[in-house]
Design a protein around this motif. Structure first.
Motif, PDB file in Angstrom:
ATOM      1  N   SER A   1       0.827  -1.213   0.000  1.00 39.11           N
ATOM      2  CA  SER A   1       0.000   0.000   0.000  1.00 39.11           C
ATOM      3  C   SER A   1       0.861   1.263   0.000  1.00 39.11           C
ATOM      4  O   SER A   1       0.380   2.346  -0.299  1.00 39.11           O
ATOM      5  CB  SER A   1      -0.941   0.001   1.204  1.00 39.11           C
ATOM      6  OG  SER A   1      -0.210   0.250   2.381  1.00 39.11           O
ATOM      7  N   LEU A   2       2.137   1.116   0.357  1.00 35.84           N
ATOM      8  CA  LEU A   2       3.024   2.288   0.396  1.00 35.84           C
ATOM      9  C   LEU A   2       3.620   2.589  -0.977  1.00 35.84           C
ATOM     10  O   LEU A   2       4.110   3.683  -1.223  1.00 35.84           O
ATOM     11  CB  LEU A   2       4.176   2.068   1.392  1.00 35.84           C
ATOM     12  CG  LEU A   2       3.804   1.904   2.857  1.00 35.84           C
ATOM     13  CD1 LEU A   2       5.039   1.581   3.673  1.00 35.84           C
ATOM     14  CD2 LEU A   2       3.154   3.162   3.397  1.00 35.84           C
TER      15      LEU A   2
ATOM     16  N   LEU B   1       0.906  -0.434 -10.698  1.00 38.56           N
ATOM     17  CA  LEU B   1       1.060  -1.882 -10.610  1.00 38.56           C
ATOM     18  C   LEU B   1       0.726  -2.381  -9.201  1.00 38.56           C
ATOM     19  O   LEU B   1       0.019  -3.368  -9.021  1.00 38.56           O
ATOM     20  CB  LEU B   1       2.523  -2.214 -10.951  1.00 38.56           C
ATOM     21  CG  LEU B   1       2.788  -3.507 -11.674  1.00 38.56           C
ATOM     22  CD1 LEU B   1       2.033  -3.567 -12.977  1.00 38.56           C
ATOM     23  CD2 LEU B   1       4.285  -3.662 -11.917  1.00 38.56           C
ATOM     24  N   ALA B   2       1.238  -1.628  -8.202  1.00 37.33           N
ATOM     25  CA  ALA B   2       1.023  -2.024  -6.805  1.00 37.33           C
ATOM     26  C   ALA B   2      -0.447  -1.902  -6.444  1.00 37.33           C
ATOM     27  O   ALA B   2      -1.012  -2.777  -5.782  1.00 37.33           O
ATOM     28  CB  ALA B   2       1.864  -1.157  -5.888  1.00 37.33           C
ATOM     29  N   PHE B   3      -1.080  -0.817  -6.885  1.00 32.97           N
ATOM     30  CA  PHE B   3      -2.488  -0.603  -6.558  1.00 32.97           C
ATOM     31  C   PHE B   3      -3.343  -1.701  -7.192  1.00 32.97           C
ATOM     32  O   PHE B   3      -4.214  -2.283  -6.542  1.00 32.97           O
ATOM     33  CB  PHE B   3      -2.927   0.789  -7.039  1.00 32.97           C
ATOM     34  CG  PHE B   3      -4.327   1.128  -6.631  1.00 32.97           C
ATOM     35  CD1 PHE B   3      -4.650   1.309  -5.304  1.00 32.97           C
ATOM     36  CD2 PHE B   3      -5.327   1.251  -7.577  1.00 32.97           C
ATOM     37  CE1 PHE B   3      -5.944   1.615  -4.926  1.00 32.97           C
ATOM     38  CE2 PHE B   3      -6.621   1.559  -7.214  1.00 32.97           C
ATOM     39  CZ  PHE B   3      -6.928   1.744  -5.883  1.00 32.97           C
TER      40      PHE B   3
ATOM     41  N   ILE C   1      -5.181   3.930   1.647  1.00 34.66           N
ATOM     42  CA  ILE C   1      -4.301   4.481   0.610  1.00 34.66           C
ATOM     43  C   ILE C   1      -4.626   5.959   0.401  1.00 34.66           C
ATOM     44  O   ILE C   1      -5.787   6.337   0.255  1.00 34.66           O
ATOM     45  CB  ILE C   1      -4.453   3.681  -0.703  1.00 34.66           C
ATOM     46  CG1 ILE C   1      -3.862   2.293  -0.509  1.00 34.66           C
ATOM     47  CG2 ILE C   1      -3.779   4.395  -1.864  1.00 34.66           C
ATOM     48  CD1 ILE C   1      -4.017   1.388  -1.696  1.00 34.66           C
ATOM     49  N   ASN C   2      -3.585   6.770   0.407  1.00 37.03           N
ATOM     50  CA  ASN C   2      -3.790   8.220   0.316  1.00 37.03           C
ATOM     51  C   ASN C   2      -4.021   8.701  -1.106  1.00 37.03           C
ATOM     52  O   ASN C   2      -4.844   9.554  -1.353  1.00 37.03           O
ATOM     53  CB  ASN C   2      -2.563   8.955   0.868  1.00 37.03           C
ATOM     54  CG  ASN C   2      -2.603   9.035   2.363  1.00 37.03           C
ATOM     55  OD1 ASN C   2      -3.677   9.112   2.949  1.00 37.03           O
ATOM     56  ND2 ASN C   2      -1.448   8.993   2.995  1.00 37.03           N
TER      57      ASN C   2
ATOM     58  N   VAL D   1     -14.758   4.864  -3.376  1.00 37.62           N
ATOM     59  CA  VAL D   1     -14.551   6.152  -4.049  1.00 37.62           C
ATOM     60  C   VAL D   1     -15.481   7.217  -3.444  1.00 37.62           C
ATOM     61  O   VAL D   1     -15.139   8.393  -3.387  1.00 37.62           O
ATOM     62  CB  VAL D   1     -14.699   6.078  -5.585  1.00 37.62           C
ATOM     63  CG1 VAL D   1     -13.601   5.250  -6.183  1.00 37.62           C
ATOM     64  CG2 VAL D   1     -16.063   5.570  -6.011  1.00 37.62           C
ATOM     65  N   GLY D   2     -16.641   6.766  -2.976  1.00 36.43           N
ATOM     66  CA  GLY D   2     -17.551   7.684  -2.290  1.00 36.43           C
ATOM     67  C   GLY D   2     -16.962   8.145  -0.971  1.00 36.43           C
ATOM     68  O   GLY D   2     -16.977   9.322  -0.627  1.00 36.43           O
TER      69      GLY D   2
END
Lengths: 373, 129
Positions: free
Chosen positions: A160-161, A166-168, A193-194, A222-223
């Motif tokens: 998550s960092l 790709l990671a997301f 996740i920021n 997303v909301g």
């Protein structure tokens, strides 16, 4: 005779036990001494390297020059690199990352990821997250399936960092395939996740091959994030065949509050399904868009009870401006509209004159057949 | 015109780095590692700009700003809050307490310097803090 033999055995046993204990104590003591010595050496190294590291960060020392110093003091350079990477971002972070790659810290962490010792694998997982190296995704994906739970969780957190699409994407995919990590934990990590990758997010939201639960989670997310950059994707999702996806998309549009959604929501106010109409009313209300009050008030005569109720509740929630539409002089000449207005006002501790209550059975609301609700 | 800066952070490594970076940009910088010391330093030698973390030992960043608001009626210096605690509520609270700016951690040293300069330009334009 027998007594003398037993005494001899006893002496032997005592001597052996004492020797083993002393040996163990010696091992523990030497291990501790070694640890203290290493710590002392590390601190001395840090003290020695710190001014040079600061000089390197502030551009007073050439990278090559600093690299040589760091290579002679690797443990201190490693420690400081991780500390600085955790607290800095931008150009400076990039500069330190280049250094970490140059000295070989990143490749060392990748190597340690397949170590026999779980502690080393865990440290490697943690370090790869801090380095944020794009190539780490594949390694971390493997570590998420590690046999040791500590390693799995650290690898998940590190994924998550990483600031890469790709990671997301890999993190979202974890929701879809069974791992030994609880799905709720993965959701929690994704939620934190920021700065999500919007391209991947849009792609995943529209991917109908994803399991419904994953898609619903992303729509809700997303909301929650108020992620306005996916507004047009949510508009597309309102045309989905799955009613749950449509309803949750409308809900998220309301939570995001992008004005671009208002015309789209107004267009859905006549949707054939009552669940959608009710949700549209609630979503429009979150915009506090006063021009839409007339549209909401019109829904008081809707053929479905829950739509009428949603309209009345939303009008009350909007305060005096909304309540005005529930007063007898403003209400349409429809007993069902009057009934729901009275009911909602009564529940909120507000009143409407008794004379305005519907008397006996009246025509169907809106002059249409009542929808099954 | 020189603007005095006080940086308050428990992490001495980052504190040193921020001090050096701001000094490189021409600011005279003092440092403190906890809220109580920072309060005394502000009362003793009023800085023009305070850069503070929210999570501090003894007196946290919010408490520090509250104390100063109580003593002076408002914050006596421009405050830039830097913190890992950077949720919407924390930002709002900091700004409500009179902070000039909020820079979330991990931070960019270049951004911090730019914001410090902006705060000083604001002092220059607005006269008194």
């Amino acid at each position: 005779m027998i007594f003398a033999e037993s005494a001899n055995w006893l002496v032997v046993v005592v001597i052996v036990s004492v020797s083993i204990s002393l040996l163990l104590l010696l091992v523990i003591f030497s291990h501790r001494i070694n640890q203290l010595w290493q710590e002392k050496r590390l601190l001395a190294g840090i003290e020695q390297l710190l001014p040079h590291f600061e000089g390197f960060i502030l551009g007073q020392l050439e990278p090559k020059e600093f690299m040589e110093l760091a290579l002679h003091n690797r443990p201190a350079a490693h420690h400081l690199t991780l500390r600085y990477l955790g607290m800095l971002k931008g150009r400076t972070k990039h500069q330190i990352l280049e250094l970490a790659e140059g000295i070989g810290f990143v490749s060392h962490a990748v190597k340690n990821a397949s170590s026999f010792s779980w502690k080393r694998r865990e440290i490697a997982a943690m370090e790869l997250g801090v380095y944020g190296h794009a190539g780490a995704v594949e390694v971390l994906q493997k570590l998420v399936g590690d046999r040791c739970s500590e390693v799995r969780h650290t690898a998940l957190r590190s994924m998550s960092l990483l600031d890469s699409s790709l990671a997301f994407g890999a993190l979202i995919e974890l929701l879809e395939r069974p791992t030994q990590i609880d799905v709720a934990r993965i959701m929690e990590i994704v939620r934190e996740i920021n700065n999500p990758n919007i391209e991947v997010l849009n792609q995943k939201l529209l991917d109908s091959s994803l399991p419904q639960l994953t898609r619903l989670f992303l729509i809700d997310l997303v909301g929650e994030w108020g992620e306005y950059r996916v507004t047009s994707t949510l508009h597309t999702l309102t045309k989905d065949d799955n009613m749950e996806i449509v309803i949750r998309s409308i809900k998220s549009m309301g939570r995001i509050g992008s004005e671009a959604s208002i015309p789209h929501l107004i267009g859905l106010i006549d949707h054939e399904k009552w669940e959608v109409r009710a949700q549209v009313i609630r979503a429009i209300a979150t915009f506090e868009y006063m021009e839409a009050l007339q549209l909401i008030a019109n829904c008081l005569t809707d053929r479905a009870y829950w739509v009428r109720r949603a309209a009345a509740e939303v009008l009350v929630a909007l305060g005096p401006e909304g309540e005005r539409w529930l007063q007898p002089d403003q209400l349409p000449d429809d007993p069902f509209a009057r009934d729901i207005a009275h009911y909602v006002l009564f529940r909120r501790g507000l009143t409407m004159e008794a004379a305005d209550l519907p008397q006996g059975p009246g025509p169907q609301p809106g002059g249409l057949q009542t929808e099954q609700s | 015109m020189e603007f005095n800066v006080l940086i308050v952070d428990e992490d001495e490594l980052l504190l040193r780095l921020m001090k050096l970076k701001l000094e490189q940009s021409g600011f005279p910088v003092e440092t403190a590692t906890d809220g109580e010391v920072a309060l005394q330093q502000i009362q003793g030698n009023m800085p023009d700009l305070v850069i503070t973390e929210l999570m501090l030992p003894r007196l946290d960043g919010f408490q520090l700003m509250r104390e100063l608001n109580k003593l002076h009626g408002e914050l006596p210096a421009r405050f830039i809050v830097i913190s890992f605690r950077n949720g919407p509520d924390d930002r709002l609270m900091a700004l409500n307490l009179g902070a000039f700016d909020f820079v979330p951690k991990p931070l960019s040293l270049y951004e911090l310097t730019a914001r410090a300069k902006l705060a000083c330009a604001n002092i220059r334009q607005g006269g008194e803090v």
